[in-house]
Design an enzyme around this catalytic site. Structure first.
Site, mmCIF file in Angstrom:
data_model
loop_
_atom_site.group_PDB
_atom_site.id
_atom_site.type_symbol
_atom_site.label_atom_id
_atom_site.label_comp_id
_atom_site.label_asym_id
_atom_site.label_seq_id
_atom_site.Cartn_x
_atom_site.Cartn_y
_atom_site.Cartn_z
ATOM 1 C CD GLU A 67 7.741 9.727 4.348
ATOM 2 O OE1 GLU A 67 8.406 8.756 3.815
ATOM 3 O OE2 GLU A 67 6.574 9.581 4.454
ATOM 4 C CG HIS A 88 1.085 5.488 6.030
ATOM 5 N ND1 HIS A 88 2.030 5.382 6.909
ATOM 6 C CD2 HIS A 88 1.840 6.353 4.860
ATOM 7 C CE1 HIS A 88 3.241 5.992 6.438
ATOM 8 N NE2 HIS A 88 2.993 6.763 5.430
ATOM 9 C CG HIS A 154 6.243 4.370 2.978
ATOM 10 N ND1 HIS A 154 7.147 5.236 2.385
ATOM 11 C CD2 HIS A 154 5.718 5.209 3.862
ATOM 12 C CE1 HIS A 154 7.312 6.503 2.954
ATOM 13 N NE2 HIS A 154 6.215 6.369 3.554
#
Length: 224
Positions: A67, A88, A154
């Site tokens: 990412e 997260h 997410h």
């Protein structure tokens, strides 16, 4: 620090710092990686904005985050965003999935957090891996120029001028989510603090508050 605060778990999450127009430092993963909590200096690699090695052999044995576009597109969208933390935190994810909007429900308890919430915490509503520049741009658009955003199902993106500030913003966001969940689980209702209170909740500026708060975080980590 992020792992010690419960903002990441296991192998998930990554942080970066832009060092010039073409390069950034980012936590990368090796074949022997044992998790973010066990990060060592060698895990931080110099790369170009396109994800290639910043110097000969710089990525040997390491892989950039899938990412990486989260970091690159956030940095390209605002020159002030030199540091990006993609984390997260479970409480933030849970609060958003429960339909809870992060709001300034307290004041002096955490003044930087209150101001952060007062400006609004936008939500990127796709629970996808942000592996392409197109998805990165889509996330940045959803951030609406704010320094933090929730990625539904997410995690979060926190952007600032320093890594310390990016992590501290994430800690404040997590605290707001935890408090919101506690109030609601106790049968309470969430209310924004009174408008009149803001005059007596001075925003002391990120340079001062971040420096003091980071000293505490370092001391806390060493104590643990």
């Amino acid at each position: 620090m992020a792992a010690a605060r419960g903002l990441v778990d296991g192998m998930l999450g990554h942080l970066s710092l832009r060092v010039d127009d073409h390069h950034l430092l980012v936590r990368c993963r090796s074949e022997s990686d044992t998790g973010v909590a066990n990060t060592v200096p060698g895990d931080i690699r110099l790369i170009r904005l396109d994800g290639s090695a910043g110097a000969s052999g710089e990525l040997e044995g390491y892989h950039v985050p899938n990412e990486l576009p989260i970091h690159v597109e956030t940095m390209l969208a605002d020159a002030q965003h030199r540091a990006v933390a993609h984390l997260h935190p479970p409480a933030v994810v849970a609060a958003d999935l429960a339909g809870i909007t992060i709001r300034p429900i307290y004041g002096a308890y955490d003044i930087p957090g209150a101001w952060l919430a007062r400006g609004g915490v936008p939500v990127y509503q796709r629970a996808v891996l942000i592996r392409t520049n197109a998805l990165g741009k889509e996330m940045v658009t959803a951030m609406r120029g704010r320094p933090v955003a929730i990625l539904r199902g997410h995690g979060i993106t926190s952007a600032a001028t320093t890594v310390q500030q990016a992590v501290l913003q994430a800690i404040s966001l997590d605290a707001l989510a935890r408090m919101s969940l506690r109030v609601l689980s106790a049968g309470g209702t969430l209310h924004d603090i009174d408008d009149a209170d803001w005059e007596d909740l001075p925003d002391l500026g990120p340079a001062f508050t971040a420096e003091a708060a980071w000293r505490h975080e370092v001391a806390r980590l060493r104590a643990d």
